[in-house]
Design an enzyme around this catalytic site. Structure first.
Site, PDB file in Angstrom:
ATOM      1  N   ASP A  39       0.821  -1.205   0.000  1.00  0.00           N
ATOM      2  CA  ASP A  39       0.000   0.000   0.000  1.00  0.00           C
ATOM      3  C   ASP A  39       0.859   1.260   0.000  1.00  0.00           C
ATOM      4  O   ASP A  39       1.964   1.270   0.550  1.00  0.00           O
ATOM      5  CB  ASP A  39      -0.902  -0.016   1.235  1.00  0.00           C
ATOM      6  CG  ASP A  39      -2.028   0.992   1.147  1.00  0.00           C
ATOM      7  OD1 ASP A  39      -2.407   1.371   0.015  1.00  0.00           O
ATOM      8  OD2 ASP A  39      -2.550   1.408   2.204  1.00  0.00           O
ATOM      9  N   ASN A  88     -10.236  -2.081  -6.477  1.00  0.00           N
ATOM     10  CA  ASN A  88      -9.413  -1.164  -7.278  1.00  0.00           C
ATOM     11  C   ASN A  88     -10.014  -0.870  -8.646  1.00  0.00           C
ATOM     12  O   ASN A  88      -9.649   0.123  -9.288  1.00  0.00           O
ATOM     13  CB  ASN A  88      -8.000  -1.716  -7.455  1.00  0.00           C
ATOM     14  CG  ASN A  88      -7.168  -1.684  -6.201  1.00  0.00           C
ATOM     15  OD1 ASN A  88      -6.256  -2.486  -6.022  1.00  0.00           O
ATOM     16  ND2 ASN A  88      -7.476  -0.774  -5.272  1.00  0.00           N
TER      17      ASN A  88
END
Length: 258
Positions: A39, A88
């Protein structure tokens, strides 16, 4: 001037600090399976506007081979890297197209090293055909070394749903009724149909960028995992950060409810 001096001092001391960390680690307590939420790529890009990587995805991809080398050195046997979540796909089409291309290139680079067995885990049917076919064509290339799961188009809830569907499908093929399938259903049976079936559950899950949540990563498998949250964005993740995670894990008392 003082900032430059501090940077030079840090760069000189970190090798010594890493050495001390390694000396203090008990590699008999190394986790067999480490999961990583990669991340912070986009935030890294914003923090480094002079770079030519607008979303930071390429910088993040460039860190992967280096990280897997650290896992080799630490005798980790399985690594699961979360490269793309099902959520996503809510991002812009341009960013998703760029990210999918980088993922495809990264998988090719990992396979080309010949160092690891690469396995794609996730809802591959959501990917464009060129990528899903590439991932489906991955074959084991060696019997030793780290096994690397690349979690692409992955969501923990989707994995559990897929596992239940696969279980019910197998029961139907075997001629079992729904009542018979329900009677047989156990946690162990579901585990046989997870994307990571046959692999140990992760003992350690690492998330970079300072966020302290799993976001759906390995929901089923992480029931007994230890979590380690690191402030560094993934492209800035260093070997010393990894060693700190291993040290923190080695100091945990894993009682499993006892």
């Amino acid at each position: 001037m003082f900032a430059v001096i501090r940077k030079l001092i840090k760069s000189a001391l970190y090798p010594l600090y890493e050495w001390r960390l390694v000396r203090a680690l008990d590699f008999t307590k190394t986790p067999h399976h480490v999961g990583v939420i990669l991340d912070g790529n986009r935030r890294w890009a914003k923090a480094n506007p002079s770079n030519s990587d607008p979303n930071g995805h390429k910088a993040g991809a460039n860190k992967i081979i280096e990280f897997l080398g650290w896992c080799d050195d630490a005798e980790v046997r399985v690594v699961t890297l979360w490269l793309l979540s099902t959520d996503n796909f809510k991002r812009s089409s341009d960013e998703i197209e760029e990210l999918l291309k980088i993922i495809g290139d990264t998988v090719d680079e990992l396979a080309a090293t010949g160092r690891w067995n690469i396995k794609a885990v996730g809802a591959l049917d959501l990917l464009p055909p060129w990528l899903s076919e590439k991932l489906a064509g991955l074959k084991p290339i060696r019997n030793d070394g780290v096994e690397v799961n690349v979690a692409i188009s992955y969501g923990g809830r989707r994995e559990i749903v897929d596992a239940v569907k696969s279980y019910l499908g197998e029961e139907e093929k075997s001629g079992h009724s729904l009542d018979q399938a329900k009677e047989k259903l156990t946690a162990d049976e579901i585990s046989k149909f997870l994307y990571t079936a046959g692999q140990p559950d992760p003992e350690l899950l690492i998330r970079t960028s300072g966020e302290q949540r799993l976001g759906g990563f390995l929901l089923w498998q992480s029931a007994l995992s230890e979590f380690y949250f690191c402030e560094a964005y993934w492209p800035d993740f260093r070997r010393v950060d990894f060693l700190r995670a291993l040290r923190a894990y080695s100091l945990r008392q894993r009682r499993f409810g006892s």
